[in-house]
Motif scaffolding. Sequence first.
Motif, PDB file in Angstrom:
ATOM      1  N   GLU A 305      -2.958 -12.881  -6.098  1.00 31.45           N
ATOM      2  CA  GLU A 305      -3.815 -12.392  -5.008  1.00 31.45           C
ATOM      3  C   GLU A 305      -4.248 -13.539  -4.092  1.00 31.45           C
ATOM      4  O   GLU A 305      -4.324 -13.371  -2.869  1.00 31.45           O
ATOM      5  CB  GLU A 305      -5.046 -11.687  -5.591  1.00 31.45           C
ATOM      6  CG  GLU A 305      -4.738 -10.300  -6.127  1.00 31.45           C
ATOM      7  CD  GLU A 305      -5.989  -9.461  -6.261  1.00 31.45           C
ATOM      8  OE1 GLU A 305      -6.297  -8.721  -5.305  1.00 31.45           O
ATOM      9  OE2 GLU A 305      -6.655  -9.566  -7.314  1.00 31.45           O
ATOM     10  N   HIS A 310      -0.139  -9.268  -3.240  1.00 27.48           N
ATOM     11  CA  HIS A 310      -0.859  -8.220  -3.965  1.00 27.48           C
ATOM     12  C   HIS A 310       0.088  -7.341  -4.781  1.00 27.48           C
ATOM     13  O   HIS A 310      -0.305  -6.833  -5.845  1.00 27.48           O
ATOM     14  CB  HIS A 310      -1.669  -7.377  -2.976  1.00 27.48           C
ATOM     15  CG  HIS A 310      -2.664  -8.193  -2.197  1.00 27.48           C
ATOM     16  ND1 HIS A 310      -3.782  -8.745  -2.772  1.00 27.48           N
ATOM     17  CD2 HIS A 310      -2.693  -8.571  -0.892  1.00 27.48           C
ATOM     18  CE1 HIS A 310      -4.466  -9.420  -1.861  1.00 27.48           C
ATOM     19  NE2 HIS A 310      -3.819  -9.330  -0.705  1.00 27.48           N
ATOM     20  N   ALA A 338     -10.507  -2.334 -12.438  1.00 30.48           N
ATOM     21  CA  ALA A 338     -11.225  -2.823 -11.258  1.00 30.48           C
ATOM     22  C   ALA A 338     -10.332  -3.742 -10.426  1.00 30.48           C
ATOM     23  O   ALA A 338     -10.311  -3.665  -9.192  1.00 30.48           O
ATOM     24  CB  ALA A 338     -12.483  -3.571 -11.699  1.00 30.48           C
ATOM     25  N   SER A 339      -9.562  -4.607 -11.102  1.00 27.65           N
ATOM     26  CA  SER A 339      -8.648  -5.504 -10.393  1.00 27.65           C
ATOM     27  C   SER A 339      -7.561  -4.719  -9.670  1.00 27.65           C
ATOM     28  O   SER A 339      -7.200  -5.030  -8.525  1.00 27.65           O
ATOM     29  CB  SER A 339      -7.995  -6.483 -11.378  1.00 27.65           C
ATOM     30  OG  SER A 339      -8.955  -7.298 -12.008  1.00 27.65           O
ATOM     31  N   LYS A 341      -7.748  -1.623  -8.594  1.00 28.03           N
ATOM     32  CA  LYS A 341      -8.346  -0.907  -7.454  1.00 28.03           C
ATOM     33  C   LYS A 341      -8.448  -1.828  -6.228  1.00 28.03           C
ATOM     34  O   LYS A 341      -8.045  -1.454  -5.123  1.00 28.03           O
ATOM     35  CB  LYS A 341      -9.724  -0.383  -7.860  1.00 28.03           C
ATOM     36  CG  LYS A 341     -10.401   0.463  -6.768  1.00 28.03           C
ATOM     37  CD  LYS A 341     -11.804   0.885  -7.173  1.00 28.03           C
ATOM     38  CE  LYS A 341     -12.770  -0.271  -7.074  1.00 28.03           C
ATOM     39  NZ  LYS A 341     -14.181   0.111  -7.252  1.00 28.03           N
ATOM     40  N   ILE A 342      -8.934  -3.052  -6.447  1.00 32.66           N
ATOM     41  CA  ILE A 342      -9.099  -4.011  -5.340  1.00 32.66           C
ATOM     42  C   ILE A 342      -7.749  -4.388  -4.741  1.00 32.66           C
ATOM     43  O   ILE A 342      -7.586  -4.451  -3.513  1.00 32.66           O
ATOM     44  CB  ILE A 342      -9.851  -5.258  -5.839  1.00 32.66           C
ATOM     45  CG1 ILE A 342     -11.302  -4.893  -6.192  1.00 32.66           C
ATOM     46  CG2 ILE A 342      -9.830  -6.370  -4.795  1.00 32.66           C
ATOM     47  CD1 ILE A 342     -12.033  -5.950  -6.991  1.00 32.66           C
ATOM     48  N   ALA A 343      -6.745  -4.630  -5.620  1.00 35.60           N
ATOM     49  CA  ALA A 343      -5.422  -5.020  -5.132  1.00 35.60           C
ATOM     50  C   ALA A 343      -4.774  -3.890  -4.334  1.00 35.60           C
ATOM     51  O   ALA A 343      -4.121  -4.138  -3.309  1.00 35.60           O
ATOM     52  CB  ALA A 343      -4.536  -5.426  -6.303  1.00 35.60           C
ATOM     53  N   TYR A 345      -6.375  -1.527  -2.655  1.00 35.10           N
ATOM     54  CA  TYR A 345      -7.090  -1.467  -1.372  1.00 35.10           C
ATOM     55  C   TYR A 345      -6.540  -2.528  -0.414  1.00 35.10           C
ATOM     56  O   TYR A 345      -6.345  -2.275   0.784  1.00 35.10           O
ATOM     57  CB  TYR A 345      -8.591  -1.678  -1.578  1.00 35.10           C
ATOM     58  CG  TYR A 345      -9.370  -0.401  -1.801  1.00 35.10           C
ATOM     59  CD1 TYR A 345      -9.375   0.614  -0.841  1.00 35.10           C
ATOM     60  CD2 TYR A 345     -10.120  -0.206  -2.953  1.00 35.10           C
ATOM     61  CE1 TYR A 345     -10.088   1.790  -1.030  1.00 35.10           C
ATOM     62  CE2 TYR A 345     -10.845   0.971  -3.162  1.00 35.10           C
ATOM     63  CZ  TYR A 345     -10.819   1.966  -2.189  1.00 35.10           C
ATOM     64  OH  TYR A 345     -11.524   3.136  -2.385  1.00 35.10           O
ATOM     65  N   ALA A 346      -6.292  -3.731  -0.955  1.00 37.48           N
ATOM     66  CA  ALA A 346      -5.778  -4.816  -0.118  1.00 37.48           C
ATOM     67  C   ALA A 346      -4.412  -4.478   0.458  1.00 37.48           C
ATOM     68  O   ALA A 346      -4.069  -4.909   1.565  1.00 37.48           O
ATOM     69  CB  ALA A 346      -5.691  -6.106  -0.933  1.00 37.48           C
ATOM     70  N   TYR A 350      -4.611   3.488  -0.651  1.00 38.45           N
ATOM     71  CA  TYR A 350      -5.925   4.028  -1.020  1.00 38.45           C
ATOM     72  C   TYR A 350      -5.827   5.123  -2.075  1.00 38.45           C
ATOM     73  O   TYR A 350      -6.723   5.265  -2.918  1.00 38.45           O
ATOM     74  CB  TYR A 350      -6.643   4.532   0.232  1.00 38.45           C
ATOM     75  CG  TYR A 350      -6.769   3.460   1.292  1.00 38.45           C
ATOM     76  CD1 TYR A 350      -7.451   2.276   1.017  1.00 38.45           C
ATOM     77  CD2 TYR A 350      -6.185   3.617   2.542  1.00 38.45           C
ATOM     78  CE1 TYR A 350      -7.551   1.273   1.986  1.00 38.45           C
ATOM     79  CE2 TYR A 350      -6.275   2.613   3.513  1.00 38.45           C
ATOM     80  CZ  TYR A 350      -6.966   1.441   3.222  1.00 38.45           C
ATOM     81  OH  TYR A 350      -7.048   0.446   4.163  1.00 38.45           O
ATOM     82  N   ALA A 353      -5.530   3.430  -5.316  1.00 39.68           N
ATOM     83  CA  ALA A 353      -6.816   2.782  -5.598  1.00 39.68           C
ATOM     84  C   ALA A 353      -7.796   3.796  -6.185  1.00 39.68           C
ATOM     85  O   ALA A 353      -8.532   3.482  -7.132  1.00 39.68           O
ATOM     86  CB  ALA A 353      -7.392   2.169  -4.329  1.00 39.68           C
ATOM     87  N   GLN A 357      -9.705   3.933  -9.780  1.00 38.33           N
ATOM     88  CA  GLN A 357     -11.152   4.065  -9.820  1.00 38.33           C
ATOM     89  C   GLN A 357     -11.553   5.160 -10.804  1.00 38.33           C
ATOM     90  O   GLN A 357     -12.586   5.075 -11.466  1.00 38.33           O
ATOM     91  CB  GLN A 357     -11.697   4.378  -8.423  1.00 38.33           C
ATOM     92  CG  GLN A 357     -13.225   4.407  -8.389  1.00 38.33           C
ATOM     93  CD  GLN A 357     -13.756   4.431  -6.961  1.00 38.33           C
ATOM     94  OE1 GLN A 357     -13.091   4.028  -6.026  1.00 38.33           O
ATOM     95  NE2 GLN A 357     -14.980   4.904  -6.802  1.00 38.33           N
TER      96      GLN A 357
END
Length: 360
Positions: A305, A310, A338-339, A341-343, A345-346, A350, A353, A357
């Motif tokens: 990341e 990503h 959690a990781s 989900k963030i990746a 989103y990046a 969605y 993601a 979630q």
Amino acid sequence: MSHGEGNNNTNNRVPAQVAKYLKQVKRNTITHEFGQGVPKELLTSQENDNHSSEAAKLLRQGMQQQQAGDLIAAIKSLEQSLEMFQLAGNTQQQQQVLSLLALIAYTSGDYRSVISYCQKCLSIKDKPDLTVKMQVLSHIGNAYRHLNDHNKASEFLEACLQLTQQLQDKRSQVAALNNLGLVYKASGNFTQAIEYQEQSLKIVQELKDNWGIEQVLKNLGNTWYALDNYPKAIAYYEKCVKISLSLNNPRSAAQVLKNLGNACYAIGDYAKAIKYYEKRLQLARELKDQRSEEQSLGTLGVACEALGDHSKAIIYYEARLLLARSLKDKRIEEQALASLKIACYALGDYAKAMQYQQGT
């Protein structure tokens, strides 16, 4: 790599292949070999003294049990041997057995027993065998270090160092200097720690002892790492890993690769960090060390990341998620989700993601 202050194990039986490396790997300490300096006459029958003859047999048995990893049985045999040497009035042999008992207690992580055995040995009034005294000073100094009594630790280890110099015992000098470095590092005196460790490295390199070189390089890397001097730490760690792999010591290499990757990450060299994390992942899988495998997958994801990759990060995080679920480790599973989900989103994914979630 440090255990608790006392001996909290209910079973001190250690697999032989693990016991072989405990002195090198367990707590960064370099200790004396178990049988170093044992007079041959202690290991053979002594016809004119039944107590000494039986005591020697028990001593030999205790050494064999220690080498097999059966530490509780070894302590029992050696304590019986000690009682018989006491009955026979053999003070030199008592000192030797007490030194061996102290080393086994140290291997077990029972530091208060180490101190007790060493104090008994040092209290024997007869002229001591200087080699045994040197070993005892080393054991007690190391034990006080683990109990965070740095003043006493340095006092005994400095006395040990003086004896190694007096006896011109280079190998024991390497150990004393290395261990003093660990004390000063623990007390926050990094400059003094590095000075001792550099002296230790110079001597151990002269001896061409690759096992010792590996340990001292690791400790020097750790000290520079603690100082946030990552380029210096990297230089020592890289040499250490090379030697670990040449010695076929993958477990030690995997430990150093973790810090090596972290140091590269800290200076922003993410590509190099990934290289070392991937090597650690490979070794973890070969060793079937799932905890190290899980940690490696997590750090690889973070480093990818940082490079902006990503998609690659998601691959590592998904592997970490699967491993966490197979281990039934909810905490790691939540971290991996959690990781992910963030990746996602990046990447602009969605929908995925949202799936992560929701924990799917």
